[in-house]
Design a protein around this motif. Structure first.
Motif, PDB file in Angstrom:
ATOM      1  N   THR A   9      47.222  53.248  37.263  1.00 20.12           N
ATOM      2  CA  THR A   9      47.273  51.799  37.489  1.00 20.12           C
ATOM      3  C   THR A   9      46.835  51.435  38.902  1.00 20.12           C
ATOM      4  O   THR A   9      46.624  52.297  39.751  1.00 20.12           O
ATOM      5  N   THR A  10      46.752  50.122  39.120  1.00 23.94           N
ATOM      6  CA  THR A  10      46.349  49.597  40.435  1.00 23.94           C
ATOM      7  C   THR A  10      47.472  49.696  41.457  1.00 23.94           C
ATOM      8  O   THR A  10      47.229  49.621  42.662  1.00 23.94           O
ATOM      9  N   THR A  20      43.820  51.179  35.367  1.00 24.28           N
ATOM     10  CA  THR A  20      42.506  51.587  35.882  1.00 24.28           C
ATOM     11  C   THR A  20      41.898  52.716  35.055  1.00 24.28           C
ATOM     12  O   THR A  20      40.688  52.904  35.046  1.00 24.28           O
ATOM     13  N   GLU A  21      42.742  53.471  34.376  1.00 26.62           N
ATOM     14  CA  GLU A  21      42.245  54.589  33.562  1.00 26.62           C
ATOM     15  C   GLU A  21      43.292  54.939  32.521  1.00 26.62           C
ATOM     16  O   GLU A  21      44.499  54.873  32.773  1.00 26.62           O
ATOM     17  N   LEU A  39      37.755  54.754  31.866  1.00 29.63           N
ATOM     18  CA  LEU A  39      38.120  53.918  33.009  1.00 29.63           C
ATOM     19  C   LEU A  39      38.272  52.499  32.513  1.00 29.63           C
ATOM     20  O   LEU A  39      37.649  52.101  31.519  1.00 29.63           O
ATOM     21  N   ASN A  41      38.452  48.333  33.802  1.00 27.95           N
ATOM     22  CA  ASN A  41      38.334  47.327  34.864  1.00 27.95           C
ATOM     23  C   ASN A  41      39.595  46.461  34.831  1.00 27.95           C
ATOM     24  O   ASN A  41      39.797  45.683  33.901  1.00 27.95           O
ATOM     25  N   PRO A  42      40.475  46.579  35.844  1.00 25.39           N
ATOM     26  CA  PRO A  42      41.767  45.888  35.795  1.00 25.39           C
ATOM     27  C   PRO A  42      41.676  44.415  36.196  1.00 25.39           C
ATOM     28  O   PRO A  42      42.685  43.695  36.108  1.00 25.39           O
ATOM     29  N   ILE A  46      42.794  47.415  43.670  1.00 21.30           N
ATOM     30  CA  ILE A  46      43.631  48.611  43.648  1.00 21.30           C
ATOM     31  C   ILE A  46      44.294  48.771  45.017  1.00 21.30           C
ATOM     32  O   ILE A  46      43.648  48.610  46.059  1.00 21.30           O
ATOM     33  N   ILE A  56      40.268  56.844  42.503  1.00 24.74           N
ATOM     34  CA  ILE A  56      39.621  55.742  41.780  1.00 24.74           C
ATOM     35  C   ILE A  56      39.587  54.520  42.691  1.00 24.74           C
ATOM     36  O   ILE A  56      40.618  54.078  43.191  1.00 24.74           O
ATOM     37  N   ASN A  58      37.661  50.466  43.648  1.00 23.57           N
ATOM     38  CA  ASN A  58      37.207  49.236  42.990  1.00 23.57           C
ATOM     39  C   ASN A  58      35.751  49.335  42.548  1.00 23.57           C
ATOM     40  O   ASN A  58      35.377  48.825  41.483  1.00 23.57           O
ATOM     41  N   LEU A  61      35.082  50.911  39.172  1.00 24.50           N
ATOM     42  CA  LEU A  61      35.531  50.168  37.988  1.00 24.50           C
ATOM     43  C   LEU A  61      34.734  48.893  37.742  1.00 24.50           C
ATOM     44  O   LEU A  61      34.991  48.183  36.768  1.00 24.50           O
ATOM     45  N   LYS A  66      36.770  46.137  30.212  1.00 28.89           N
ATOM     46  CA  LYS A  66      38.070  45.510  30.448  1.00 28.89           C
ATOM     47  C   LYS A  66      39.016  45.930  29.329  1.00 28.89           C
ATOM     48  O   LYS A  66      38.594  46.428  28.281  1.00 28.89           O
TER      49      LYS A  66
END
Length: 459
Positions: A9-10, A20-21, A39, A41-42, A46, A56, A58, A61, A66
């Motif tokens: 996560t971010t 994020t993954e 992956l 795109n949040p 992050i 990871i 930005n 991503l 999404k």
């Protein structure tokens, strides 16, 4: 069916994190049958400490899908599955929150490998994924990346399943899995059973176990259960809803596992095997002339047994074979009643211990060589045999002549560390039945190898 997953996560405030993954392995209890990783795109930044932890950023991503673009695939691969994760509460919360944002109700039962490991592998120094799998000899690449962590969790969960001797994990699966109600149920069960060696568990609708068995061909054995007209088989056929199984790779592990788990779970239809499985034992004594005699006796827990047998005829046949192979005396071993020489002396296969012709020391040396071969009393050893896969081996640990348990290890991983050996071994009871199974198996079968351990290495 299980969906074993890991999510990165971010970071950020509670319930405001973004994925994020994600990596998901669909696992049937024995092998991975489907997988998905991506992956994500949040659509938010992050946290810097997360970038340092996972690698990871930005930029990586920017062109990733999404969450709503992969949501359908996640639903499909987790359908009818129990979610399994290391710290499952966190991963399930993150996933549920993302689906909530889409207005979709995502509800799954979960299993946490942290909690399971603490229960089934007590007293380890750490239960963080990295340190835990390292202590168990499980390979882990790409730490803090979803696919690497999820793959390691699959191996960890497979180990935990093998250590779950009370079968609480599979009981929960049977209770929750809706496909268990498919008809015709018996044909469906047989169709999905493997034609391999292992232990199988018959369940009622509530998940409780009514019968435990083992076979070198589980599919064939279940067919026999479900086509038999015996009274017990008819009752089982009416009550069984599902059969789960654990592959063992060889019959020694299957026998040991079956024996232990019948005694532990006490299924209704295993009443005959709840007690001991041996009735006779081979013992030794020194006669008035100093010769070591071998004798068949009824099993006696107060007397040391060289090896044990399920019935008298098996014991007698084995003693005849032992006597001939080691050129011992039929008279001394109670197989030929006579006041003079035994039958083998006339064939020159006995050197005359029956008439005190052979020196006591020479005769007893051959008896001792047999005793050392067939009795593992005071031995420290590993019995190595085939595993569940081509790149796996099984190991049975004997310490001070006491059966400690069994485990599995990958061929690429050398067992040269006693702490790792302790971690992979599933502890089992050292009762007379287990001793009988091991002695009987070694007497009748060849294993890949037996490794003698130095006394100071014993656990």
């Amino acid at each position: 069916m299980y969906a074993i997953l890991d999510i990165e996560t971010t970071g950020g405030k509670f319930n405001e994190e973004g994925i994020t993954e994600i990596a998901i392995y669909k696992f049937d209890g024995h092998k991975v049958v489907d997988q998905f990783s991506s992956l994500i795109n949040p659509e938010r930044s992050i946290q810097p400490f997360v970038v340092n932890l996972t690698g990871i950023n930005n930029e990586m991503l920017r062109n990733a899908p999404k969450f709503y673009e992969v949501a359908k695939r996640i639903i499909e691969i987790t359908n009818d599955c129990i979610l399994v994760a290391h710290n499952a509460k966190f991963d399930n919360r993150i996933l549920t929150t993302e689906f909530d944002r889409l207005g979709y109700e995502f509800e799954k039962d979960t299993l946490c490998t942290v909690e399971l490991a603490k229960k089934l592998l007590p007293d380890l120094p750490s239960y963080s994924l990295g340190k835990l799998v390292r202590s168990l000899g499980i390979p882990l690449s790409d730490r803090h990346r979803a696919q690497g962590d999820a793959k390691a969790t699959v191996s960890l969960f497979k180990l935990l399943l093998s250590k779950d001797s009370t079968k609480e994990i599979v009981k929960k699966l049977v209770r929750k899995d809706p496909k268990r109600q498919l008809e015709p149920k018996l044909l469906d069960i047989i169709e999905h059973a493997p034609a391999e060696t292992g232990v199988y568990y018959m369940h009622r609708e509530d998940g409780s176990i009514i019968y435990i068995g083992k076979s070198k061909n589980i599919k064939k054995r279940l067919t026999q259960h479900f086509t038999s007209d015996s009274r017990k088989s008819k009752k089982i056929q009416l009550e069984v809803v599902e059969v789960t199984f654990e592959l063992t790779g060889n019959d020694l592990i299957a026998q040991l596992k079956e024996c232990e788990e019948i005694k532990r779970n006490k299924p209704n239809y295993n009443r005959a095997l709840r007690g001991t499985v041996f009735r006779y034992q081979l013992s030794s004594f020194v006669d008035q002339n100093g010769y070591i005699n071998l004798s068949i006796e009824k099993a006696n827990s107060k007397k040391q047994a060289i090896t044990t047998f399920t019935n008298y005829q098996q014991a007698k046949s084995s003693l005849y074979r032992i006597t001939e192979e080691h050129q011992l005396c039929q008279k001394l071993n109670g197989l030929y009643k006579t006041e003079s020489s035994c039958f083998l002396f006339g064939l020159k296969d006995c050197y005359g211990a029956c008439i005190e012709l052979e020196p006591v020391e020479e005769y007893n040396d051959r008896v001792q060589s047999f005793l050392e071969k067939y009795s593992y009393e005071n031995n420290h050893m590993l019995i190595i045999d085939k595993g569940r896969d081509i790149d796996e081996r099984s190991v049975v640990l004997i310490e001070n002549g006491v059966y400690k348990g069994y485990g599995f290890y990958n061929l690429n991983f050398q067992i040269n560390n006693i702490d790792i050996l302790r971690s992979i071994i599933t502890p089992m009871q050292n009762n007379r039945d287990a001793q009988h199974i091991i002695q009987n198996y070694l007497r009748k079968n060849k294993v890949l190898k037996i490794v003698n351990l130095p006394e100071e290495a014993a656990i």
